[in-house]
Design a protein around this motif. Structure first.
Motif, PDB file in Angstrom:
ATOM      1  N   PHE A 138     -36.612  -6.310 -10.829  1.00  0.00           N
ATOM      2  CA  PHE A 138     -35.983  -5.299  -9.986  1.00  0.00           C
ATOM      3  C   PHE A 138     -36.754  -5.139  -8.685  1.00  0.00           C
ATOM      4  N   GLN A 139     -36.023  -4.759  -7.665  1.00  0.00           N
ATOM      5  CA  GLN A 139     -36.598  -4.500  -6.354  1.00  0.00           C
ATOM      6  C   GLN A 139     -36.208  -3.087  -5.934  1.00  0.00           C
ATOM      7  N   LYS A 140     -37.195  -2.242  -5.735  1.00  0.00           N
ATOM      8  CA  LYS A 140     -36.914  -0.876  -5.305  1.00  0.00           C
ATOM      9  C   LYS A 140     -36.614  -0.862  -3.818  1.00  0.00           C
ATOM     10  N   ARG A 141     -35.552  -0.169  -3.482  1.00  0.00           N
ATOM     11  CA  ARG A 141     -35.182  -0.028  -2.081  1.00  0.00           C
ATOM     12  C   ARG A 141     -34.876   1.439  -1.792  1.00  0.00           C
ATOM     13  N   SER A 142     -34.610   1.705  -0.526  1.00  0.00           N
ATOM     14  CA  SER A 142     -34.305   3.062  -0.098  1.00  0.00           C
ATOM     15  C   SER A 142     -32.911   3.095   0.514  1.00  0.00           C
ATOM     16  N   LEU A 143     -32.038   3.922  -0.054  1.00  0.00           N
ATOM     17  CA  LEU A 143     -30.693   4.101   0.491  1.00  0.00           C
ATOM     18  C   LEU A 143     -30.610   5.424   1.230  1.00  0.00           C
ATOM     19  N   ARG A 144     -29.594   5.563   2.044  1.00  0.00           N
ATOM     20  CA  ARG A 144     -29.412   6.790   2.782  1.00  0.00           C
ATOM     21  C   ARG A 144     -28.916   7.919   1.879  1.00  0.00           C
ATOM     22  N   ASP A 145     -29.389   9.111   2.165  1.00  0.00           N
ATOM     23  CA  ASP A 145     -28.950  10.321   1.482  1.00  0.00           C
ATOM     24  C   ASP A 145     -28.483  11.281   2.567  1.00  0.00           C
ATOM     25  N   TYR A 146     -27.158  11.398   2.712  1.00  0.00           N
ATOM     26  CA  TYR A 146     -26.597  12.207   3.790  1.00  0.00           C
ATOM     27  C   TYR A 146     -26.610  13.680   3.405  1.00  0.00           C
ATOM     28  N   GLU A 147     -27.230  14.478   4.253  1.00  0.00           N
ATOM     29  CA  GLU A 147     -27.337  15.910   4.004  1.00  0.00           C
ATOM     30  C   GLU A 147     -26.107  16.662   4.488  1.00  0.00           C
ATOM     31  N   VAL A 148     -25.235  15.975   5.219  1.00  0.00           N
ATOM     32  CA  VAL A 148     -24.015  16.585   5.751  1.00  0.00           C
ATOM     33  C   VAL A 148     -22.840  15.662   5.451  1.00  0.00           C
ATOM     34  N   ASP A 149     -21.624  16.216   5.508  1.00  0.00           N
ATOM     35  CA  ASP A 149     -20.436  15.406   5.239  1.00  0.00           C
ATOM     36  C   ASP A 149     -19.633  15.126   6.506  1.00  0.00           C
ATOM     37  N   TYR A 150     -20.291  15.182   7.653  1.00  0.00           N
ATOM     38  CA  TYR A 150     -19.635  14.909   8.928  1.00  0.00           C
ATOM     39  C   TYR A 150     -20.523  13.968   9.742  1.00  0.00           C
ATOM     40  N   GLY A 151     -20.020  13.532  10.907  1.00  0.00           N
ATOM     41  CA  GLY A 151     -20.818  12.682  11.789  1.00  0.00           C
ATOM     42  C   GLY A 151     -20.901  11.229  11.383  1.00  0.00           C
ATOM     43  N   ALA A 152     -19.958  10.756  10.549  1.00  0.00           N
ATOM     44  CA  ALA A 152     -20.018   9.364  10.074  1.00  0.00           C
ATOM     45  C   ALA A 152     -20.026   8.371  11.226  1.00  0.00           C
ATOM     46  N   ASN A 153     -19.220   8.625  12.264  1.00  0.00           N
ATOM     47  CA  ASN A 153     -19.149   7.703  13.400  1.00  0.00           C
ATOM     48  C   ASN A 153     -20.451   7.684  14.191  1.00  0.00           C
ATOM     49  N   ILE A 154     -21.202   8.771  14.134  1.00  0.00           N
ATOM     50  CA  ILE A 154     -22.489   8.838  14.844  1.00  0.00           C
ATOM     51  C   ILE A 154     -23.566   8.078  14.082  1.00  0.00           C
ATOM     52  N   PHE A 155     -23.627   8.298  12.772  1.00  0.00           N
ATOM     53  CA  PHE A 155     -24.685   7.680  11.969  1.00  0.00           C
ATOM     54  C   PHE A 155     -24.471   6.186  11.789  1.00  0.00           C
ATOM     55  N   GLY A 156     -23.226   5.748  11.562  1.00  0.00           N
ATOM     56  CA  GLY A 156     -22.996   4.391  11.087  1.00  0.00           C
ATOM     57  C   GLY A 156     -23.358   4.327   9.613  1.00  0.00           C
ATOM     58  N   PHE A 157     -23.759   3.165   9.130  1.00  0.00           N
ATOM     59  CA  PHE A 157     -24.116   3.008   7.720  1.00  0.00           C
ATOM     60  C   PHE A 157     -25.068   1.837   7.588  1.00  0.00           C
ATOM     61  N   ILE A 158     -25.629   1.657   6.392  1.00  0.00           N
ATOM     62  CA  ILE A 158     -26.483   0.493   6.160  1.00  0.00           C
ATOM     63  C   ILE A 158     -25.830  -0.403   5.117  1.00  0.00           C
ATOM     64  N   THR A 159     -26.008  -1.694   5.282  1.00  0.00           N
ATOM     65  CA  THR A 159     -25.394  -2.674   4.398  1.00  0.00           C
ATOM     66  C   THR A 159     -26.304  -3.884   4.292  1.00  0.00           C
ATOM     67  N   GLN A 160     -25.986  -4.789   3.362  1.00  0.00           N
ATOM     68  CA  GLN A 160     -26.815  -5.982   3.187  1.00  0.00           C
ATOM     69  C   GLN A 160     -26.614  -6.952   4.347  1.00  0.00           C
ATOM     70  N   VAL A 161     -27.697  -7.605   4.722  1.00  0.00           N
ATOM     71  CA  VAL A 161     -27.621  -8.608   5.786  1.00  0.00           C
ATOM     72  C   VAL A 161     -26.829  -9.820   5.290  1.00  0.00           C
ATOM     73  N   ASP A 162     -26.176 -10.503   6.215  1.00  0.00           N
ATOM     74  CA  ASP A 162     -25.468 -11.720   5.840  1.00  0.00           C
ATOM     75  C   ASP A 162     -26.339 -12.938   6.134  1.00  0.00           C
ATOM     76  N   GLU A 163     -25.890 -14.092   5.677  1.00  0.00           N
ATOM     77  CA  GLU A 163     -26.693 -15.310   5.788  1.00  0.00           C
ATOM     78  C   GLU A 163     -26.927 -15.726   7.239  1.00  0.00           C
ATOM     79  N   ARG A 164     -25.959 -15.449   8.105  1.00  0.00           N
ATOM     80  CA  ARG A 164     -26.132 -15.809   9.514  1.00  0.00           C
ATOM     81  C   ARG A 164     -27.300 -15.053  10.138  1.00  0.00           C
ATOM     82  N   LEU A 165     -27.407 -13.769   9.829  1.00  0.00           N
ATOM     83  CA  LEU A 165     -28.505 -12.987  10.386  1.00  0.00           C
ATOM     84  C   LEU A 165     -29.837 -13.404   9.785  1.00  0.00           C
TER      85      LEU A 165
END
Length: 658
Positions: A138-165
């Protein structure tokens, strides 16, 4: 001499090559760590991403622990109990085989993600039996924990990198996370921190025997930097509530700094749905919603004809070019004729000068002013370019340079535009007069409209809009503190501002005043056409409103665009008044406007374009409020009928909130 030169060069080159090889193989063995060395295992320690706060220090985005199951295909034993393994992780045998095959394609010797983002309970069950499944860890990682339910367009999101990157950027490995959209993407290198690395020596039986070279090459993880955004979290939340059952954008700026106070796009969604194992499913639903387009940031990307707010610039350019002054008068007869049977309608009547031309939004006045500007040089091509240069000095018709990863130029036409449209020539001021009232070839995004009003509020200058206020331990980009001055002299702004002030007192926004706040504003209505069943049809106009306040020493400039909203003072205007009062007073006195806006639904207008959102039809968790229905807080499947029933049942309760 020549006979000796060539052998000498060969000997020297060969000697340097031997010395370099000796250094790399005997003295410096760090290159061993970069190869697929069977005797060395690499373990990464992933840091927490930096926290995100609003302008006042309110925590918006934190972190939560997550665990990825990693696999090294070559290390999997033949006697692995696949059935038991799959049952433990709640996957099918087919899923197992596909994931292993994908891992082998990536590398049979290097680790890659087998199953991502397990929560604590899922991980605990796997951890108990991990010793039975050699080749997996297993590999421990850190995911986002949103404290609010608004502002999605401001924050964006995190996702896995693709092979090209991964191939392009050596920092990232398979399974690593990266910011996409919003500030997560713009400030990825600051927020991500630095990975820690440990090199573990293995024996010939593939057993770990300790740190390689006593930890000489090991590094520790460095947590990402925290950032403060310019966003006012409460204003952002309120703006999203006002946009329920509507589509469009709201952008609010602080004129003196260019700081973005609110950046609202509607419809929106709860950012928390793009975290965890359901992220991919939920993102797919949002991405394929071609009707509501919740991932499309209308505040930054949507290009609209600006309508009447553009008359502000028409007047300023005409004043600068000396073709009108404050006393110049044009007679309006509910519009005016401008040749060959063409007539521009107007709701004004009688003589109009600059002041009442602004607060009555007289098409005749500004069309005549524009034509005088274009006719000044007896050369339409030169005149249009002069006019265009003035308008572009307000930051229009170009990428603005703000610190968000998406945007559009808008369009401010030049002589090249019309040479392309009219290759045989023959165009003149009457041909392009619709530019005067924000129609024609003129297009602007809501953030450009807001910046235009900030520039007027500042009487001729602006700072590049930006969303970063503070980076822990670093300075923000100097371009955000660089003043941009327009080509319009400062002396021409006060009379225009006086007219904008009376838009609220005497003109098209009469009745939208807020007690104790002097607001300058401008209504707008932009024609709206769309293809329906292959035919171009006129739909309900877009509702537009721009404003700043207070009149003296302005602290907020705002632009609102409501698709299919109708007249500017009907929907967009009340939203502007409410947002301004919310920011300046932190409370609402015009509850009558608030009720009107919250009660206003434009879903019937949007239904003409294809009905309700496919996301709402397919997969929707509904709570007892309109906001969460429309914001697409996805989790539980509900029928469209149930969604409608909840909206109807809770409409009054939502309006009476707090």
């Amino acid at each position: 001499m020549r006979k000796v030169l060539l052998p000498t060069l060969i000997i020297i080159a060969a000697s340097l090559l031997v010395i370099r090889i000796f250094y790399l193989q005997v003295i410096d063995d760090s290159f061993k760590l970069k190869s697929e060395n069977n005797a060395i295992k690499i373990k990464y320690d992933y840091p927490e991403r930096g926290y995100i706060y609003d302008r006042y220090g309110k925590l918006l985005v934190a972190n939560q622990s997550s665990y990825d199951i990693m696999v090294i295909p070559r290390d999997i034993k033949d006697d692995l109990n696949i059935a038991e393994f799959c049952e433990l992780l709640h996957i099918t045998k087919e899923d197992y085989e596909k994931r292993i095959a994908k891992a082998r394609v990536y590398s049979p010797r290097l680790p890659s993600v087998f199953l991502a983002q397990l929560n604590k309970s899922e991980f605990a069950a796997f951890q108990e039996k991990i010793r039975k499944y050699e080749g997996f860890y297993f590999q421990k990682r850190s995911l986002r924990d949103y404290e609010v339910d608004y502002g999605a367009n401001i924050f964006g999101f995190i996702t896995q990198v693709d092979e090209r990157l991964i191939a392009k950027n050596p920092y990232y490995n398979s399974g690593d996370l990266i910011g996409k959209q919003g500030v997560e993407q713009s400030y990825e290198e600051i927020l991500r921190g630095i990975k820690g690395v440990k090199y573990i020596q293995k024996d010939k039986y593939n057993r770990e025997i300790g740190s390689y070279k006593d930890g000489k090459y090991d590094t520790i993880a460095v947590q990402g930097e925290d950032i403060n955004l310019t966003i006012d979290a409460e204003l952002q939340k309120y703006g999203e509530e006002l946009m329920i059952n509507k589509r469009g954008g709201i952008v609010a700026l602080e004129p003196k700094t260019g700081e973005i106070l609110a950046l609202v796009t509607a419809p929106s969604y709860d950012p928390g749905i793009l975290v965890g194992r359901q992220r991919s499913k939920n993102y797919t639903l949002l991405y394929h919603d071609s009707i509501a387009k919740p991932l499309y940031d209308r505040g930054l990307l949507a290009e609209y004809p600006p309508g009447s707010p553009f008359k502000i610039l028409t007047g300023l350019v005409a004043l600068q070019e000396g073709v009108i002054n404050e006393q110049t008068t044009f007679m309006c007869h509910h519009g005016f004729s401008y040749g060959r049977g063409r007539f521009m309608k107007c709701h004004g009547f009688g003589p109009h000068q600059l002041h009442n031309g602004i607060y009555n939004s007289c098409n005749t006045y500004f069309a005549q002013s524009y034509m005088l500007t274009i006719n000044k040089y007896n050369n339409p091509a030169k005149a249009v370019d002069v006019w265009s240069d003035h308008v572009k000095s307000f930051g229009l018709g170009q990428f603005m340079g703000y610190d968000l990863p998406t945007g559009k130029r808008g369009n401010i036409p030049t002589s090249k535009t019309y040479k392309k449209i009219y290759p045989n020539g023959g165009w003149r001021s009457t041909t392009i007069v619709s530019n005067a009232i924000g129609q024609g070839e003129v297009l602007m995004t809501p953030i450009q409209l807001a910046n235009m009003m900030a520039t007027v509020a500042n009487q001729g200058y602006y700072y590049t809009p930006h969303i970063i206020k503070k980076i822990e331990g670093k300075k923000i980009d100097a371009k955000f503190t660089t003043k941009h001055v327009t080509t319009i002299d400062k002396k021409y702004f006060p009379p225009v501002i006086s007219g904008l002030f009376d838009v609220y007192n005497l003109g098209t926004a009469h009745g939208l005043n807020v007690p104790g706040i002097d607001i300058c504003g401008k209504t707008g209505t932009a024609e709206n056409y769309a293809k329906i069943n292959g035919k171009r049809e006129k739909l309900k106009d877009h509702s537009i409103f721009v404003a700043f306040a207070p009149k003296d020493n302005p602290k907020i400039a705002i632009a609102i665009m409501i698709e299919n909203g109708g007249f500017g003072a009907t929907v967009a205007g009340p939203i502007a008044s409410l947002m301004i009062e919310k920011y300046l007073k932190r409370k609402i006195s015009r509850t009558d406007l608030e009720v009107r806006v919250l009660n206003k639904s434009l879903q019937s207008e949007y239904a003409k374009l294809g009905g309700l959102s496919e996301v709402i039809k397919k997969d929707l968790r509904t709570k007892d409020s309109i906001a969460n229905v429309i914001k697409l807080d996805i989790q539980r499947k509900d029928s469209i009928a149930k969604s409608k029933k909840i909206i109807s049942k809770t409409k009054v309760d939502s309006i009476k909130r707090n």
